[in-house]
Motif scaffolding. Structure first.
Motif, PDB file in Angstrom:
ATOM      1  N   GLU A   1      -1.878  -1.351  -3.891  1.00  0.00           N
ATOM      2  CA  GLU A   1      -2.847  -0.257  -4.015  1.00  0.00           C
ATOM      3  C   GLU A   1      -2.142   1.072  -3.835  1.00  0.00           C
ATOM      4  O   GLU A   1      -1.315   1.242  -2.945  1.00  0.00           O
ATOM      5  CB  GLU A   1      -3.959  -0.392  -2.984  1.00  0.00           C
ATOM      6  CG  GLU A   1      -5.006   0.720  -3.073  1.00  0.00           C
ATOM      7  CD  GLU A   1      -6.134   0.588  -2.065  1.00  0.00           C
ATOM      8  OE1 GLU A   1      -7.018   1.473  -2.053  1.00  0.00           O
ATOM      9  OE2 GLU A   1      -6.122  -0.376  -1.275  1.00  0.00           O
TER      10      GLU A   1
ATOM     11  N   LEU B   1       0.859  -1.183   0.000  1.00  0.00           N
ATOM     12  CA  LEU B   1       0.000   0.000   0.000  1.00  0.00           C
ATOM     13  C   LEU B   1       0.889   1.225   0.000  1.00  0.00           C
ATOM     14  O   LEU B   1       1.750   1.377   0.867  1.00  0.00           O
ATOM     15  CB  LEU B   1      -0.900   0.023   1.237  1.00  0.00           C
ATOM     16  CG  LEU B   1      -1.699   1.310   1.474  1.00  0.00           C
ATOM     17  CD1 LEU B   1      -2.739   1.537   0.383  1.00  0.00           C
ATOM     18  CD2 LEU B   1      -2.364   1.287   2.863  1.00  0.00           C
TER      19      LEU B   1
ATOM     20  N   LYS C   1      -0.815  -7.897  -5.238  1.00  0.00           N
ATOM     21  CA  LYS C   1      -1.775  -7.181  -4.396  1.00  0.00           C
ATOM     22  C   LYS C   1      -1.165  -5.848  -3.978  1.00  0.00           C
ATOM     23  O   LYS C   1      -0.389  -5.773  -3.035  1.00  0.00           O
ATOM     24  CB  LYS C   1      -2.139  -8.010  -3.165  1.00  0.00           C
ATOM     25  CG  LYS C   1      -3.322  -7.461  -2.388  1.00  0.00           C
ATOM     26  CD  LYS C   1      -3.772  -8.420  -1.309  1.00  0.00           C
ATOM     27  CE  LYS C   1      -5.032  -7.916  -0.629  1.00  0.00           C
ATOM     28  NZ  LYS C   1      -5.485  -8.857   0.437  1.00  0.00           N
TER      29      LYS C   1
ATOM     30  N   TYR D   1      -3.041   4.826  -2.894  1.00  0.00           N
ATOM     31  CA  TYR D   1      -4.127   5.588  -2.273  1.00  0.00           C
ATOM     32  C   TYR D   1      -3.718   7.053  -2.198  1.00  0.00           C
ATOM     33  O   TYR D   1      -2.707   7.403  -1.571  1.00  0.00           O
ATOM     34  CB  TYR D   1      -4.423   5.052  -0.876  1.00  0.00           C
ATOM     35  CG  TYR D   1      -5.508   5.811  -0.144  1.00  0.00           C
ATOM     36  CD1 TYR D   1      -6.804   5.879  -0.645  1.00  0.00           C
ATOM     37  CD2 TYR D   1      -5.232   6.459   1.062  1.00  0.00           C
ATOM     38  CE1 TYR D   1      -7.798   6.581   0.028  1.00  0.00           C
ATOM     39  CE2 TYR D   1      -6.217   7.152   1.748  1.00  0.00           C
ATOM     40  CZ  TYR D   1      -7.500   7.205   1.226  1.00  0.00           C
ATOM     41  OH  TYR D   1      -8.476   7.896   1.878  1.00  0.00           O
TER      42      TYR D   1
END
Length: 352
Positions: A317, A290, A315, A319
C-alpha cells in the motif's frame, strides 16, 4: 582530516538532510522530540539504553517497552532505522516511542560509525553497513526478553527507509515492512536530488576515488557534507528552493538539534553510495509493504518509484498524507498522528 564547508546552494545539489554541531540535549536520555520520556515510570512506556556489538563495532541503541511490560509475556517488535544525518534521539525515537505506546517492543539504534555508536573512520556512510545496522537491530531485539522472534516488523525513515528496503530483500525475519518519507541515498548521491546532477556523475565518482586513494596514501580522511549551522541565517535558509533541505535545516539545526546529529560523511563513501540503489532487486521483498509519503514532499518521487518496482509482494500500500512535506512527517502532530494510525493498522494486520 580535510573537511569541506558547504554553502546552502551546494546543500541542495548534494542531497544533505542533516547538519553538524548542536547544543547539548537537556532530556536525561538525550531525546529531543516532543513528548519524549524523561523518566521511567512503572506501568508506562519505558526506555532502556542498550549496547551491543555488530561486526566488532559497539552499537548504541534505545529499546522502548510498552506500558505494563512483563518479560514473561510475548510481544511483537519493530526495528526503527533513522534518517541520513539523524540519530536515534530524533524522529526515530519519536516513532519508536509511539509504537511502544501501541503495544510493541521497539528499538532505534545509531548507525555504525555515526551518532553514539562506535566505528572508525567516523561518519562512514556505506550501504552495506547501514543495511547491516538493520539486520543487527533484528538480531538484538529477537533475543530481548518478551519479544516473539516470529513477530518482527520494520520502519525505515528517510535514508533509513531506503536501507530498510534493502534489508528486507533478504531478511525474511521481517513480517511487515514500512517506510516513511523514504530517501533513496544511492539515487540521490548518483543523480543529484530530483535527478539534477546527471551530467556530473563521472566527475564526482573520480573525486570520490581520489579521496580513497589519498586515504590510503596519507591516512587522512576527507569529508563532505559538513554544514556550519551557527553560520546559517533565516535569509540563507529561505533561499533553499526545495522543501526537504529548507525544512531540514530548521529541523536538524534548530527545532530538533542534537549534538550527535551530523550529515558529514567521508568523501570516499560516495564510491559505494553512487553505485548502489535502494530499488535494485526490490522485487525480492515478499513481505507486506507499506510506504508513506507526504503529498507535498518533493522527495515523494522516490517513494513512488520504489513502490512501483516492488512487485514481489502481493500485499502493498502507498499511503499519501495530505498536505505534508517530507520533514513535516517527522514532528508535526497532525501528520505524525496520521502516519502512526496507518502504521498501527498495518502492523496489527500483518504481525499476527
Amino acid at each position: 582530516m580535510k573537511k569541506t564547508l558547504l554553502t546552502t546552494a551546494m546543500i541542495m545539489a548534494l542531497g544533505i538532510t542533516g547538519v553538524a554541531g548542536a547544543a547539548p540535549a537537556t532530556n536525561p536520555y538525550g531525546l529531543v522530540y516532543n513528548g519524549a520520556i524523561t523518566q521511567n515510570v512503572k506501568g508506562q512506556v519505558n526506555i532502556h539504553p542498550v549496547h551491543y556489538t555488530l561486526h566488532g563495532v559497539k552499537i548504541a541503541a534505545n529499546v522502548y517497552t510498552p506500558a505494563n511490560y512483563d518479560k514473561n509475556k510475548s510481544y511483537p517488535a519493530i526495528v526503527v532505522a533513522h534518517p541520513n544525518g539523524g540519530v536515534k534521539e530524533q524522529v526515530a525515537g519519536l516513532y519508536a516511542q509511539s509504537l511502544a505506546e501501541k503495544g510493541y517492543i521497539t528499538i532505534a539504534a545509531d548507525a555504525a560509525f555515526q551518532g553514539a555508536s562506535g566505528g572508525e573512520p567516523r561518519h562512514l556512510d556505506v550501504p552495506y553497513y547501514r543495511t547491516e545496522d538493520i539486520h543487527g537491530m533484528i538480531d538484538f531485539i529477537s533475543k530481548y526478553p518478551g519479544v516473539d522472534a516470529n513477530r518482527i516488523g520494520a520502519l525505515g525513515i528517510c535514508g533509513g527507509g531506503g536501507y530498510t528496503l534493502n534489508a528486507a530483500k533478504s531478511d525474511k525475519r521481517l513480517k511487515a515492512v514500512a517506510t516513511l518519507s523514504m530517501f533513496n541515498s544511492g539515487r540521490v548521491r548518483r543523480n543529484g536530488y530530483m535527478d539534477t546532477q546527471l551530467d556530473s556523475i563521472q566527475e564526482r565518482l573520480a573525486a570520490a576515488t581520489q579521496a580513497r586513494a589519498d586515504e590510503i596514501a596519507t591516512g587522512k580522511v576527507s569529508y563532505a557534507g559538513t554544514v556550519d549551522f551557527d553560520a546559517l541565517t533565516d535569509e540563507s535558509i529561505a533561499k533553499i528552493t526545495t522543501d526537504l533541505y529548507r525544512e531540514g535545516m530548521d529541523y536538524y539545526g534548530r527545532s530538533h538539534r542534537h549534538p550527535n546529529s551530523t550529515f558529514t560523511y567521508t568523501q570516499s563513501s560516495l564510491m559505494e553510495l553512487m553505485t548502489w540503489d535502494a530499488t535494485d532487486h526490490i522485487d525480492l521483498i515478499n513481505a507486506p509493504l507499506l510506504m508513506i509519503a507526504g503529498e507535498k514532499a518533493d522527495s515523494r518521487y522516490m517513494t513512488e518509484d520504489a513502490f512501483k518496482k516492488a512487485t514481489g509482494t502481493n500485499k502493498k500500500e502507498l499511503y499519501i498524507i495530505p498536505e505534508a512535506t517530507h520533514i513535516k512527517t517527522y514532528y508535526i502532530p497532525e501528520y505524525v498522528n496520521k502516519a502512526l494510525d496507518k502504521l498501527g493498522d498495518f502492523y496489527k494486520a500483518n504481525i499476527k
